[in-house]
Scaffold this motif. Structure first.
Motif, PDB file in Angstrom:
ATOM      1  N   ASP A   1      19.732  29.556  -3.690  1.00  0.00           N
ATOM      2  CA  ASP A   1      18.975  30.046  -4.836  1.00  0.00           C
ATOM      3  C   ASP A   1      19.109  29.150  -6.070  1.00  0.00           C
ATOM      4  O   ASP A   1      18.676  29.515  -7.170  1.00  0.00           O
ATOM      5  CB  ASP A   1      19.404  31.475  -5.196  1.00  0.00           C
ATOM      6  CG  ASP A   1      20.905  31.585  -5.499  1.00  0.00           C
ATOM      7  OD1 ASP A   1      21.589  30.533  -5.569  1.00  0.00           O
ATOM      8  OD2 ASP A   1      21.402  32.714  -5.664  1.00  0.00           O
ATOM      9  N   SER A   2      19.683  27.964  -5.893  1.00  0.00           N
ATOM     10  CA  SER A   2      19.869  27.044  -7.013  1.00  0.00           C
ATOM     11  C   SER A   2      18.549  26.448  -7.480  1.00  0.00           C
ATOM     12  O   SER A   2      17.620  26.236  -6.685  1.00  0.00           O
ATOM     13  CB  SER A   2      20.825  25.918  -6.608  1.00  0.00           C
ATOM     14  OG  SER A   2      20.878  24.918  -7.598  1.00  0.00           O
ATOM     15  N   ASP A   3      18.454  26.150  -8.790  1.00  0.00           N
ATOM     16  CA  ASP A   3      17.272  25.494  -9.347  1.00  0.00           C
ATOM     17  C   ASP A   3      17.300  23.990  -9.091  1.00  0.00           C
ATOM     18  O   ASP A   3      16.310  23.294  -9.390  1.00  0.00           O
ATOM     19  CB  ASP A   3      17.192  25.740 -10.857  1.00  0.00           C
ATOM     20  CG  ASP A   3      16.918  27.200 -11.192  1.00  0.00           C
ATOM     21  OD1 ASP A   3      16.321  27.893 -10.349  1.00  0.00           O
ATOM     22  OD2 ASP A   3      17.322  27.646 -12.292  1.00  0.00           O
TER      23      ASP A   3
ATOM     24  N   ARG B   1      16.761  20.634  -7.439  1.00  0.00           N
ATOM     25  CA  ARG B   1      15.803  20.190  -6.437  1.00  0.00           C
ATOM     26  C   ARG B   1      15.958  18.708  -6.090  1.00  0.00           C
ATOM     27  O   ARG B   1      15.544  18.279  -5.010  1.00  0.00           O
ATOM     28  CB  ARG B   1      14.367  20.441  -6.944  1.00  0.00           C
ATOM     29  CG  ARG B   1      14.026  21.921  -7.056  1.00  0.00           C
ATOM     30  CD  ARG B   1      13.858  22.550  -5.683  1.00  0.00           C
ATOM     31  NE  ARG B   1      13.593  23.986  -5.774  1.00  0.00           N
ATOM     32  CZ  ARG B   1      14.442  24.930  -5.413  1.00  0.00           C
ATOM     33  NH1 ARG B   1      15.623  24.581  -4.925  1.00  0.00           N
ATOM     34  NH2 ARG B   1      14.128  26.197  -5.522  1.00  0.00           N
TER      35      ARG B   1
ATOM     36  N   ASP C   1      19.436  15.760 -10.451  1.00  0.00           N
ATOM     37  CA  ASP C   1      19.682  16.971 -11.249  1.00  0.00           C
ATOM     38  C   ASP C   1      21.177  17.244 -11.399  1.00  0.00           C
ATOM     39  O   ASP C   1      21.580  18.041 -12.251  1.00  0.00           O
ATOM     40  CB  ASP C   1      19.021  18.192 -10.592  1.00  0.00           C
ATOM     41  CG  ASP C   1      17.499  18.113 -10.598  1.00  0.00           C
ATOM     42  OD1 ASP C   1      16.951  17.351 -11.423  1.00  0.00           O
ATOM     43  OD2 ASP C   1      16.868  18.799  -9.776  1.00  0.00           O
TER      44      ASP C   1
END
Length: 278
Positions: A114-116, A118, A122
């Motif tokens: 569920d991490s942002d 990508r 990052d």
């Protein structure tokens, strides 16, 4: 005459059988000792039966301790990462036997599902989890790639691949390094919470190797048994549990692709050994 034969049989029966020499087989601690013992003990028991050798499972509390024991030549046989082999083939002189067949080892970086996050970039400037400084595919390859693309990260070493996956799963660190095989073998609930963000190029996989003091006849006997193992019903099943399709013969130069990377993380081990020999 009958009495003589009876006495002879009694005498022979009283003689203890000659015990097979015990050999330690050190397994790199990519996962917990309990998990490794569950995977490897049945394999080593089958190999003992097949060869007539007494082969005992061994590991270490963490990868740096395993490296120290390899440097000291404490294991008769060992399963070690590709970079370890290039170092400990030089001193104390571990000899290549085999490696996993039809396989190229690849490093991975995992994040929570569920991490942002990508892209690898990052993670620039963040603290990431790795098993140990000289873990080839799980640490060296990801960090080298990050440095190559201009990233700066702070590594935190957590002793094993499973510990990396657990730390990332629990949100203690945003990402961490591992390899596909241990990722697939980790706790299913932890694996389900993670996703692979990045995968490296492939290299010759982990080495099965023998200490140079092990007799050539014993080394060759175990090498043949390892290679033939996947052709047995039990062997194929036990190897499949670890994600192995089979095992193939290897030579010391099979890891030249790793040598060509010019890694120098463990030079101090061989330097210390050289000093002891002087």
């Amino acid at each position: 005459m009958t009495r003589f034969l009876a006495l002879l049989l009694i005498f022979l029966g009283s003689i203890s059988p000659v015990l097979a020499t015990e050999y330690t087989f050190g397994i790199v601690p990519q996962q917990s000792s309990t998990k490794l013992a569950q995977l490897w003990t049945p394999i080593l028991q089958k190999l003992s039966q097949q060869t007539g050798m007494d082969i005992r499972f061994a590991t270490a509390k963490d990868i740096p301790t395993f490296e120290q024991r390899l440097a000291a030549g404490e294991y008769d046989f060992a399963y070690m990462n590709p970079y370890h082999f290039t170092v400990f083939n030089e001193a104390p002189g571990y000899v290549a036997m085999a490696h996993q067949s039809d396989k190229r080892i690849k490093g991975i970086v995992v994040v929570r599902k569920d991490s942002d996050i990508r892209e690898l970039t990052d993670l620039d400037g963040q603290t990431l989890a790795f098993p140990s400084p000289a873990a080839f595919a799980a640490t060296i390859l990801p960090i080298a790639n990050m440095e190559k693309i201009g990233m700066s990260i702070e590594p935190r070493y957590v002793s094993s691949h499973d510990s990396v996956y657990m730390a990332v799963s629990r949100g203690l660190l945003p990402a961490g390094g591992g390899i596909v095989r241990t990722f697939n073998n980790t706790d299913p609930a932890i694996k389900a919470s993670l996703r692979i963000l990045w995968t490296s190029a492939g290299y010759t996989p982990h080495a099965f190797a023998a200490h140079p003091d092990v007799a050539i006849t014993e080394r060759e006997k175990l090498t043949r048994a390892l290679v033939d193992f996947a052709n047995t019903e039990d062997g194929a099943r036990l190897l499949a549990d670890m994600g192995f399709a089979g095992i193939q013969l290897a030579e010391d130069n099979s890891w030249n692709d790793v040598r060509d990377l010019g890694i120098r993380k463990l030079e101090s081990h061989n330097d210390k050994l050289a000093e002891q020999d002087q």
